[in-house]
Design an enzyme around this catalytic site. Structure first.
Site, PDB file in Angstrom:
ATOM      1  N   SER A 131       0.847  -1.195   0.000  1.00  0.00           N
ATOM      2  CA  SER A 131       0.000   0.000   0.000  1.00  0.00           C
ATOM      3  C   SER A 131       0.880   1.241   0.000  1.00  0.00           C
ATOM      4  O   SER A 131       1.994   1.224   0.546  1.00  0.00           O
ATOM      5  CB  SER A 131      -0.889   0.027   1.242  1.00  0.00           C
ATOM      6  OG  SER A 131      -1.555   1.276   1.362  1.00  0.00           O
TER       7      SER A 131
ATOM      8  N   TYR B 125      -1.902  -0.403   9.998  1.00  0.00           N
ATOM      9  CA  TYR B 125      -1.972  -0.741   8.577  1.00  0.00           C
ATOM     10  C   TYR B 125      -0.684  -0.332   7.862  1.00  0.00           C
ATOM     11  O   TYR B 125      -0.089  -1.118   7.117  1.00  0.00           O
ATOM     12  CB  TYR B 125      -3.181  -0.055   7.940  1.00  0.00           C
ATOM     13  CG  TYR B 125      -3.348  -0.357   6.476  1.00  0.00           C
ATOM     14  CD1 TYR B 125      -3.783  -1.609   6.051  1.00  0.00           C
ATOM     15  CD2 TYR B 125      -3.094   0.616   5.516  1.00  0.00           C
ATOM     16  CE1 TYR B 125      -3.946  -1.888   4.699  1.00  0.00           C
ATOM     17  CE2 TYR B 125      -3.262   0.343   4.163  1.00  0.00           C
ATOM     18  CZ  TYR B 125      -3.685  -0.910   3.768  1.00  0.00           C
ATOM     19  OH  TYR B 125      -3.846  -1.189   2.421  1.00  0.00           O
TER      20      TYR B 125
END
Length: 174
Positions: free
Chosen positions: A66, A79
């Protein structure tokens, strides 16, 4: 009898400030995003290669990272840390598995119109403000990521391993 490719796309994204992130939530995120990727790669290895050192012909692994793993973003502590770990895991496996003919790359998506983006997609004001930050002027569509994954699994990318392929409409360029 052989596995040609593995795509590790599962992940969770708790949207919590660092003060709200419990040790349990942090651990859970690492377990799903990093350990899940590791365990699937480890299980797939014997099927991606015949176990012999060779120059070509092995399988391909595509992990999902990501842009949050490249640049800090608010309220994505667990995350972001997990995706940065996936990026490094990808490159570490690429170094070790290249001699077995196995390519390991990662797709690094920005914001795409998927279920994970639902909180943003359901807030028109926040969505408009976010899209203004993307040089391409729009969110990515799932088919655009799918095409990239197909490329990384195909022989067209046979000389790529350890690549972190960013697909974010230019978001991380600013």
């Amino acid at each position: 009898g052989r596995l040609d490719f593995l795509i590790n796309a599962a992940g969770i994204c708790p949207r919590l400030s660092p003060m709200e992130t419990s040790a349990e939530e942090f651990h859970r995120t690492l377990m799903v995003n990093v350990c899940g990727t590791f365990h699937l790669c480890a299980a797939a290895f014997p099927h991606l290669s015949d176990g012999k050192v060779r120059q070509a012909g092995g399988g391909s692994v595509v992990n999902f990272g990501s842009v949050a793993g490249l640049r800090a973003r608010p309220n994505l502590l667990a995350y972001a840390a997990s995706k940065a770990a996936v990026h490094n895991l990808t490159q570490s496996l690429a170094v070790d598995w290249a001699r077995h003919g196995i390519r390991v790359n990662a797709v690094i998506p920005g914001q795409f119109d998927t279920g994970m983006a639902a909180p943003l997609m359901n807030d028109p004001e926040a969505l408009a403000a976010f899209v203004k930050r993307i040089p391409a002027g729009r969110m990515g569509q799932p088919g655009e990521i799918a095409s990239l994954v197909v490329f990384l699994c195909s022989s067209a990318s046979s000389y790529m391993t350890g690549a972190l392929v960013v697909a974010d409409g230019g978001l991380t360029l600013q």
